[in-house]
Scaffold this active site. Structure first.
Site, PDB file in Angstrom:
ATOM      1  N   HIS A  49     -11.084  -4.321  10.419  1.00 32.72           N
ATOM      2  CA  HIS A  49     -11.623  -4.302   9.063  1.00 32.72           C
ATOM      3  C   HIS A  49     -12.874  -3.435   8.909  1.00 32.72           C
ATOM      4  O   HIS A  49     -13.557  -3.530   7.896  1.00 32.72           O
ATOM      5  CB  HIS A  49     -11.949  -5.722   8.598  1.00 32.72           C
ATOM      6  CG  HIS A  49     -10.790  -6.410   7.928  1.00 32.72           C
ATOM      7  ND1 HIS A  49      -9.552  -6.518   8.502  1.00 32.72           N
ATOM      8  CD2 HIS A  49     -10.684  -7.026   6.724  1.00 32.72           C
ATOM      9  CE1 HIS A  49      -8.745  -7.180   7.681  1.00 32.72           C
ATOM     10  NE2 HIS A  49      -9.417  -7.496   6.593  1.00 32.72           N
TER      11      HIS A  49
ATOM     12  N   GLU B   7       0.809  -1.214   0.000  1.00 33.64           N
ATOM     13  CA  GLU B   7       0.000   0.000   0.000  1.00 33.64           C
ATOM     14  C   GLU B   7       0.842   1.262   0.000  1.00 33.64           C
ATOM     15  O   GLU B   7       0.569   2.202  -0.745  1.00 33.64           O
ATOM     16  CB  GLU B   7      -0.951   0.002   1.207  1.00 33.64           C
ATOM     17  CG  GLU B   7      -2.083  -1.008   1.138  1.00 33.64           C
ATOM     18  CD  GLU B   7      -1.670  -2.435   1.497  1.00 33.64           C
ATOM     19  OE1 GLU B   7      -0.495  -2.657   1.870  1.00 33.64           O
ATOM     20  OE2 GLU B   7      -2.523  -3.333   1.401  1.00 33.64           O
TER      21      GLU B   7
END
Ligand SMILES: Cc1ncc(C[n+]2csc(CCOP(=O)(O)OP(=O)(O)O)c2C)c(N)n1
Lengths: 356, 322
Positions: free
Chosen positions: A132, A63
């Protein structure tokens, strides 16, 4: 005459990406899963086939590095749209986003800019749990130089995406996962909002409800039931986080005198707080009562549905707060009954059976 | 390479079968909608967890990732605790707060699994540093995938681990996929373990579906880590049979090469070890008895787990600050 399409929010994003790729030859669409068979909840479906693997592509699981690479590509004239399926994963890219993308234009005296769009998905449900399902938009909104938008309607999803692609600076595009299936009208010829301003979605004289992202849907649900009891709520969708449009809310409050803010993030240091504080600084006397803030509690979401079911406030809480502000407590029971649902709060709708 | 004895191999078979049957039982019950969390099964990959963990003492430590059921069970994590966790019940190994993607059983030395890819890798190295500084002679093992190998934090960790000669064994389960993205879309054609070697780790690669092979490679690596030779790296080739997340197979989506899944199923770790045992004249009735024992244990674990209460509402806000 302009054609008005009825699209789901997810399909509106897909449509905007499609039109963006057609309109901007320098646009790239990149992210883990972009061309896979599930195509980021169908928002990138068919785009690789149409525009080729050089422009619509997957990426390594890196990322931070890939964000930096997209920043470099943007400086070199490309317009990358980078996707993170969960905002939690964008935390790994914080350094590049905050230290480079957001600062570049400023620190090089306005001579360079980074036309980068980063799509991040927030959400909840089905045991996504502590790592999450976070709602971290306020963290990003605090960074000067990064425009943060959080559209709620399909029409805004379409136009904001295209505006974000056209924007010469970095834009964080925050999608709530539970909005993807909500349908709305997309008028492609509507004038651009220029990634600014809130939107009044419902007119009412009695109470102002300013809501963020999916909470706007909950506010609209509450408003429909309140109407049946003669209470008209003014519902304002706070679709742009930076700049935060206090004017529209102030105008509404000048009329109603009552403010209820519904945020979809933990209460601590939230945009809900920022909105209330700015409004109070401007027109303290317009408020007949102390404003209310509905937000998530300041602790992580547990995975277990037995508890997570109690974590998220929704239409019921919004309606209750409105009734309390209006001093109409006798209506509480019937309004509550009307808004009650037996659908578990880890499911966006009945067709959803997990695991995502 | 040391070859396991027939008795050892039978034990390895038993441990793999137990993981397989537990995963299958979870898959079979998932559609009932009571396990409400993302669940990443490790069917097809059991030999790695078992071959590595077979050498670990209770005081050695294991860290893992989103696909952690097998690692947890192989290290001796409580089966009832796992199942209760999947159902979000109070007796779950994390009290229901974590679900499938966050497991822990400290009494078994299984410290933690978490789902942010790469998240536990530096933490495992830090734990190994702590063990080293206390002269404990314990080894720390961390399991992760080929996708994780792309994360920067992994390379930062390798650098420090070599610098400090940490008693760390890094196990890369190379199943060729990151969700549905094949390796060739993410990495150039070169060997993962050789990059680890270039960082200065002692690194080897091997067949992750042959448990005797994993067992032998892990024995060497663990011994070296324990002897102060520094961090070790195992790249083990394998394949996940079910979908990335969820109880089903998803070969119809077409992200794998046609025939790829079938070829890997023919290389099933259980099939392979079962054949080796048969060649060594371990009778079918012995393997059948293992099946029955495991079947009974799993059925009992489900009923025991499901008999427990849901977590108390007040516990939701607990444990944010110490
Ligand atoms: C930082 C981060 N980015 C993305 C994800 C989404 N995600 C979950 S598992 C996974 C694939 C990981 O692949 P690999 O490490 O090879 O493990 P495998 O699932 O194949 O066992 C991805 C991309 C994540 N959880 N964390």
């Amino acid at each position: 005459m302009s054609e008005i399409l009825t699209l789901s929010y997810g399909a509106a994003i897909r449509e905007a990406l499609d039109d963006g790729l057609a309109r901007f030859p320098d646009m790239l669409l990149i992210g883990e899963g972009v061309p896979d068979p599930k195509t980021i909840f169908a928002t990138t479906q068919g785009l690789r086939e149409k525009y080729g693997a050089e422009r619509v592509l997957d990426m390594p699981l890196a990322e931070n590095g890939m964000t930096g690479i997209c920043i470099g590509a943007a400086l070199a004239g490309m317009r990358p749209v980078l996707v993170h399926q969960r905002i939690d994963f964008a935390l790994l890219a914080m350094d590049q986003l905050v230290n480079n993308a957001a600062k570049w234009h400023y620190m090089f005296d306005g001579k360079q800019s980074v036309p980068l769009v980063v799509r991040v998905i927030i959400g909840r449900g089905w045991g996504q749990g502590p790592q999450h399902s976070q709602s971290l938009q306020a963290m990003f909104a605090q960074v000067p130089g990064l425009k943060v938008v959080m559209p709620t309607t399909a029409g805004d999803a379409y136009h904001f995406m295209l505006d974000a692609i056209a924007d010469d600076g970095p834009v964080l595009f925050v999608e709530h996962r539970w909005l993807h299936h909500v349908t709305g009208q997309v008028d492609k010829d509507r004038p651009a909002a220029g990634l600014s301003r809130a939107a009044r979605l419902r007119e009412g004289r009695d109470v102002t409800i300013a809501a963020f992202s999916h909470m706007t849907i909950e506010a609209l649900k509450a408003a429909v039931v309140l109407t049946e009891h003669g209470i008209e709520a003014d519902v304002v969708d706070m679709r742009c986080l930076t700049p935060l449009d206090v004017d529209t809310v102030a105008r509404s409050v000048a009329k109603t005198g009552l403010l209820l803010v519904a945020d979809c993030a933990p209460e601590m240091a939230s945009l809900g707080h920022t909105l209330i504080s700015r409004l109070y600084q401007r027109q303290q006397n317009a408020l007949k009562q102390a404003p209310r803030l509905i937000a998530y509690p300041n602790h992580p979401v547990p995975t277990t549905h037995f508890l997570a079911n109690h974590y998220y406030p929704g239409a019921e809480r919004i309606a209750e707060s409105a009734l309390e502000l209006l001093d109409r407590r006798p209506l509480l029971d019937s309004v509550r009954r009307q808004l009650q649902s037996d659908l578990a709060k880890d499911q966006p709708d009945r067709s959803f059976v997990g695991p995502f | 390479m040391n070859v396991p004895t027939t008795a050892e191999l039978q034990d390895l078979y038993y441990r793999m079968l137990r993981i397989r049957r537990a995963e299958e039982a979870i898959a079979a019950r998932y559609a009932e909608q009571h396990m409400r969390c993302p669940t990443h099964l490790c069917i097809g990959e059991e030999a790695i967890a078992v071959g590595v963990c077979a050498h670990l003492t209770e005081s050695d430590k294991v860290f893992s990732n989103h696909r952690g059921h097998g690692h947890y069970l192989a290290k001796g994590g409580s089966l009832v605790g796992l199942i209760a966790e999947l159902y979000g019940l109070a007796a779950g190994c994390c009290g229901g707060r974590g679900g499938s993607m966050h497991l822990s059983d400290l009494s078994a030395g299984f410290i933690a699994s978490t789902p942010i890819v790469g998240g536990t890798v530096p933490v495992a190295a830090g734990y190994a540093w702590g063990e080293q500084r206390r002269n404990s002679n314990n080894v720390v093992v961390v399991f992760f995938g080929d996708g994780c190998f792309e994360e920067g934090v992994l390379h930062e960790t390798m650098n420090f681990a070599v610098l400090k000669k940490l008693p760390l064994v890094m196990v890369c389960e190379n199943n060729q996929y990151s969700v549905m993205t094949p390796l060739y879309e993410r990495q150039p054609a070169r060997d993962i373990y050789q990059i680890a070697a270039a960082h200065g780790l002692q690194a080897v690669s091997g067949d992750g579906n042959k448990v005797e092979h994993v067992h032998a490679l892990a024995e060497n690596a663990l011994a070296a880590a324990r002897n102060g030779e520094g961090p070790q790296f195992l790249e083990l080739h394998t394949h996940r049979w079910p979908e990335h997340c969820g109880p089903n197979e998803d070969d119809e989506l077409g992200y794998r090469m046609p025939g790829e899944l079938l070829a890997w199923k023919q290389r099933c770790p259980l099939l392979h070890t079962g054949r080796t045992l048969a060649d060594a004249r371990v009778g079918a009735e012995i393997l059948l008895a293992l099946e029955q024992q495991i079947g009974a244990e799993i059925a009992l674990a489900f009923s025991e787990a499901l008999a427990g209460p849901a977590p108390a509402l007040a516990s939701m806000e607990r444990h944010v600050y110490v």
